[in-house]
Design an enzyme around this catalytic site. Sequence first.
Site, PDB file in Angstrom:
ATOM      1  N   CYS A   1      -0.388   4.124   2.178  1.00  0.00           N
ATOM      2  CA  CYS A   1      -0.181   3.949   3.623  1.00  0.00           C
ATOM      3  C   CYS A   1       1.286   4.209   3.988  1.00  0.00           C
ATOM      4  O   CYS A   1       1.574   4.806   5.008  1.00  0.00           O
ATOM      5  CB  CYS A   1      -0.498   2.521   4.065  1.00  0.00           C
ATOM      6  SG  CYS A   1      -1.967   1.828   3.345  1.00  0.00           S
ATOM      7  N   ASP A   2       2.204   3.710   3.173  1.00  0.00           N
ATOM      8  CA  ASP A   2       3.609   3.653   3.594  1.00  0.00           C
ATOM      9  C   ASP A   2       4.559   4.543   2.806  1.00  0.00           C
ATOM     10  O   ASP A   2       5.733   4.663   3.165  1.00  0.00           O
ATOM     11  CB  ASP A   2       4.107   2.195   3.494  1.00  0.00           C
ATOM     12  CG  ASP A   2       3.283   1.273   4.377  1.00  0.00           C
ATOM     13  OD1 ASP A   2       2.893   1.716   5.463  1.00  0.00           O
ATOM     14  OD2 ASP A   2       3.025   0.130   3.981  1.00  0.00           O
TER      15      ASP A   2
ATOM     16  N   CYS B   1       0.822  -1.201   0.000  1.00  0.00           N
ATOM     17  CA  CYS B   1       0.000   0.000   0.000  1.00  0.00           C
ATOM     18  C   CYS B   1       0.863   1.259   0.000  1.00  0.00           C
ATOM     19  O   CYS B   1       1.369   1.673   1.048  1.00  0.00           O
ATOM     20  CB  CYS B   1      -0.929  -0.011   1.217  1.00  0.00           C
ATOM     21  SG  CYS B   1      -1.896   1.493   1.359  1.00  0.00           S
TER      22      CYS B   1
END
Length: 310
Positions: A138-139, A135
């Site tokens: 997200c990261d 993701c």
Amino acid sequence: MNEKVRCLIIGSGPAGYTAAIYASRANLSPVLYEGMQPGGQLTTTNEVENFPGYPEGITGPELMVDLKKQAERFGADIRFGHATATDLSSAPYKVTIDGEKVIETDTLIISTGATAKYLGIPDETKYSGSGVSACATCDGFFYRNLKVAVVGGGDTACEEAIYLSGLASKVYMIVRKPFLRASKIMQERVFKNPKIEVLFEHETVGLTGERVVQGANLVKRRGQSDEEQRHIEIDGFFLAIGHQPNSDIFKPWVETDEVGYIKTIPGTPRTNVPGVFAAGDVADPHYRQAITAAGTGCQAAIEAERYLAL
Ligand code: NDP
């Protein structure tokens, strides 16, 4: 004692929330369990530009908050909790939540979506949380001014690569075929992005690094006479190679295809079990869009209402 409801919805992506909007407006008093990832896959997406009604686009998380609010406005009972087992042998159907509570329901709407796939090489597990991610939204933040690679050649891979190019100093796309599968508009955006380098016909055979990812070992045209080895230095390795439908707990009762997508009667969300409907990505190997998921969620709620009226 088990709780008894008329309409149970499992999953909280666009399909589940849309089903909840329609079912609550039809007075079915639906109960929706959000699952492990409230809001579903769209909460890991950045900008959604193709959901009708948002001419300027909207972020995935904002869209999901709006859909949830809209369902709650009409009285949908939205709860934390994850369905862990089912018994759909006869109505009322039984669904176990978090291994404990059992809900009995007259109708069931399965909208559990799909989960990101991994390549299956041991290094993905070794470096999980230490440079390997599925993701980018997200990261990606952790890779500012660093080098990253995105695996895959579909729309998700392009979207992730473009997103990461806004943070990282360099983005490799590792694509196993000599072409991208993504839509033309996404391909164009990738090709004209100076930070993205597409490595066609490359496969990842391993990751390297002390504790955290520092590189990837690739093979070009694997198995062919002109096969080449290549090592790239990277700090992050992002998977974007598709998804697996979350249908395991329903499989003993509901027919699925060989991949695990729930089979529905074409043009409807009806499964082989009367009163059990499937909506969104868990039943959709073809379109997998937020808007198509929302559409089938609507269909499932209308079907549930008609089934209960019989
Ligand atoms: P896709 O199935 O479209 O693409 C998966 C990609 O991963 C392909 O390039 C595939 O290669 C590659 N791949 C699969 N397995 C492996 C493997 N083991 N090793 C290396 N590469 C692998 O998935 P997406 O998640 O990209 O998209 C799913 C759907 O969602 C599509 O319909 C897409 O259009 C849609 N989507 C739309 C968006 C938008 O409109 N904004 C954004 C994101 C997704 P190969 O081509 O060789 O099979």
